[in-house]
Design an enzyme around this catalytic site. Structure first.
Site, PDB file in Angstrom:
ATOM      1  N   HIS A  16       0.976  -1.189   0.062  1.00  0.00           N
ATOM      2  CA  HIS A  16       0.043   0.118   0.115  1.00  0.00           C
ATOM      3  C   HIS A  16       0.903   1.431   0.152  1.00  0.00           C
ATOM      4  O   HIS A  16       0.641   2.225  -0.865  1.00  0.00           O
ATOM      5  CB  HIS A  16      -1.004  -0.029   1.378  1.00  0.00           C
ATOM      6  CG  HIS A  16      -1.967  -0.915   1.309  1.00  0.00           C
ATOM      7  ND1 HIS A  16      -2.021  -1.795   2.520  1.00  0.00           N
ATOM      8  CD2 HIS A  16      -2.788  -1.437   0.415  1.00  0.00           C
ATOM      9  CE1 HIS A  16      -3.146  -2.668   2.330  1.00  0.00           C
ATOM     10  NE2 HIS A  16      -3.604  -2.513   1.101  1.00  0.00           N
ATOM     11  N   LYS A  40     -17.799  -6.195   7.294  1.00  0.00           N
ATOM     12  CA  LYS A  40     -16.629  -6.903   7.799  1.00  0.00           C
ATOM     13  C   LYS A  40     -16.298  -7.023   9.287  1.00  0.00           C
ATOM     14  O   LYS A  40     -16.368  -5.765   9.787  1.00  0.00           O
ATOM     15  CB  LYS A  40     -15.565  -6.550   7.077  1.00  0.00           C
ATOM     16  CG  LYS A  40     -15.553  -6.889   5.194  1.00  0.00           C
ATOM     17  CD  LYS A  40     -14.165  -6.493   4.673  1.00  0.00           C
ATOM     18  CE  LYS A  40     -14.303  -6.603   3.217  1.00  0.00           C
ATOM     19  NZ  LYS A  40     -13.122  -5.982   2.384  1.00  0.00           N
ATOM     20  N   ARG A  89      -2.258  -6.261  -8.354  1.00  0.00           N
ATOM     21  CA  ARG A  89      -1.158  -7.083  -7.999  1.00  0.00           C
ATOM     22  C   ARG A  89      -1.210  -8.242  -9.337  1.00  0.00           C
ATOM     23  O   ARG A  89      -0.427  -8.272 -10.084  1.00  0.00           O
ATOM     24  CB  ARG A  89      -1.509  -7.879  -6.688  1.00  0.00           C
ATOM     25  CG  ARG A  89      -0.798  -6.809  -5.665  1.00  0.00           C
ATOM     26  CD  ARG A  89      -1.531  -7.299  -4.436  1.00  0.00           C
ATOM     27  NE  ARG A  89      -3.038  -7.154  -4.498  1.00  0.00           N
ATOM     28  CZ  ARG A  89      -3.687  -7.393  -3.327  1.00  0.00           C
ATOM     29  NH1 ARG A  89      -3.028  -7.793  -2.285  1.00  0.00           N
ATOM     30  NH2 ARG A  89      -4.929  -7.108  -3.463  1.00  0.00           N
ATOM     31  N   SER A 127      -2.797  -7.535   3.078  1.00  0.00           N
ATOM     32  CA  SER A 127      -3.204  -7.308   4.510  1.00  0.00           C
ATOM     33  C   SER A 127      -3.494  -8.823   5.119  1.00  0.00           C
ATOM     34  O   SER A 127      -3.232  -9.160   6.261  1.00  0.00           O
ATOM     35  CB  SER A 127      -4.315  -6.494   4.855  1.00  0.00           C
ATOM     36  OG  SER A 127      -4.083  -5.275   4.254  1.00  0.00           O
TER      37      SER A 127
HETATM   38  P1  ADP Z   1      -9.707  -3.665  -0.548  1.00  0.00           P
HETATM   39  O1  ADP Z   1     -10.216  -4.126   0.548  1.00  0.00           O
HETATM   40  O2  ADP Z   1     -10.510  -2.316  -1.102  1.00  0.00           O
HETATM   41  O3  ADP Z   1      -9.237  -4.346  -1.515  1.00  0.00           O
HETATM   42  P2  ADP Z   1      -7.047  -3.364   0.463  1.00  0.00           P
HETATM   43  O4  ADP Z   1      -6.623  -2.571   1.679  1.00  0.00           O
HETATM   44  O5  ADP Z   1      -7.161  -4.813   0.499  1.00  0.00           O
HETATM   45  O6  ADP Z   1      -8.557  -2.840   0.276  1.00  0.00           O
HETATM   46  O7  ADP Z   1      -6.048  -2.925  -0.820  1.00  0.00           O
HETATM   47  C1  ADP Z   1      -6.429  -1.329  -1.351  1.00  0.00           C
HETATM   48  C2  ADP Z   1      -5.972  -1.185  -2.767  1.00  0.00           C
HETATM   49  O8  ADP Z   1      -4.396  -1.502  -2.563  1.00  0.00           O
HETATM   50  C3  ADP Z   1      -6.412  -2.272  -3.898  1.00  0.00           C
HETATM   51  O9  ADP Z   1      -6.537  -1.526  -4.834  1.00  0.00           O
HETATM   52  C4  ADP Z   1      -5.431  -3.368  -3.836  1.00  0.00           C
HETATM   53  O10 ADP Z   1      -5.247  -3.826  -5.093  1.00  0.00           O
HETATM   54  C5  ADP Z   1      -4.183  -2.560  -3.382  1.00  0.00           C
HETATM   55  N1  ADP Z   1      -3.182  -3.350  -3.084  1.00  0.00           N
HETATM   56  C6  ADP Z   1      -3.085  -3.926  -1.953  1.00  0.00           C
HETATM   57  N2  ADP Z   1      -1.815  -4.634  -1.579  1.00  0.00           N
HETATM   58  C7  ADP Z   1      -1.080  -4.184  -2.866  1.00  0.00           C
HETATM   59  C8  ADP Z   1       0.203  -4.685  -3.241  1.00  0.00           C
HETATM   60  N3  ADP Z   1       1.004  -5.330  -2.839  1.00  0.00           N
HETATM   61  N4  ADP Z   1       0.581  -4.101  -4.458  1.00  0.00           N
HETATM   62  C9  ADP Z   1      -0.350  -3.128  -5.156  1.00  0.00           C
HETATM   63  N5  ADP Z   1      -1.427  -2.834  -4.817  1.00  0.00           N
HETATM   64  C10 ADP Z   1      -1.790  -3.380  -3.611  1.00  0.00           C
END
Ligand code: ADP
Length: 158
Positions: A16, A40, A89, A127
């Protein structure tokens, strides 16, 4: 131009952070939007997630952190944002992200989604991976900012 980077950030990872760093260079103002989703059950409350991200971005002057509920397009409108930032990703992210961006565009044609492809070193990182590794007491140094490690450990001790 104002951009919004929305997500759960439960907790914020180095993946992130990489997207925040890169995308904040392309907009005047970047708002990290922490989704406060009642459906959630997150590890961290929205307030805790906001506080952690604020700490992580404290040296980035054009990045703000806020939590939001409800529709992302409504939040974007209220913030005067015209860009939504998302990270991609793997191909598995693509279908969901495409559907979301098209839906958002139908609901608010003034907002467009921009995708940043993950840096290779974080392509596996999410996460959920962090929470799973933490559960088994694994090393988190390559996954999250240092102060987040303590917060995750403290949560698991409760
Ligand atoms: P959500 O529940 O909305 O998917 P996340 O917190 O999991 O929220 O992710 C927020 C955003 O960050 C999403 O667009 C996700 O694809 C992106 N993201 C999460 N981890 C990575 C990573 N390792 N590299 C690039 N983008 C990421």
């Amino acid at each position: 131009m104002t951009g919004i980077y929305p997500g759960s950030f439960d907790p914020i990872t180095l993946g992130h952070m990489d997207i925040i760093k890169r995308s904040s260079k392309t907009v005047d103002r970047l708002i990290v939007g922490v989704l406060n989703n009642q459906g959630k059950t997150p590890m961290f409350t929205a307030e805790e997630r906001v506080a952690m991200i604020r700490e992580a971005v404290k040296d980035m002057p054009n990045v703000e952190v806020r939590s939001f509920e409800g529709l992302l397009v409504d939040f974007a409108r209220s913030m005067g944002a015209s860009i939504i930032v998302r990270g991609l990703r793997a191909i598995t992210d693509f279908e969901y992200e495409l559907q979301m961006s098209q839906t958002n565009r139908i609901m608010n044609k003034d907002v467009d989604t921009i995708f940043f492809t993950t840096s290779l070193e974080y392509s596996y990182l999410s996460s959920s991976v962090v929470k799973e590794v933490a559960m088994f007491d694994g090393d988190l140094t390559q996954f999250v900012p240092p102060f987040v490690i303590e917060k995750v450990r403290a949560k698991l001790k409760k």
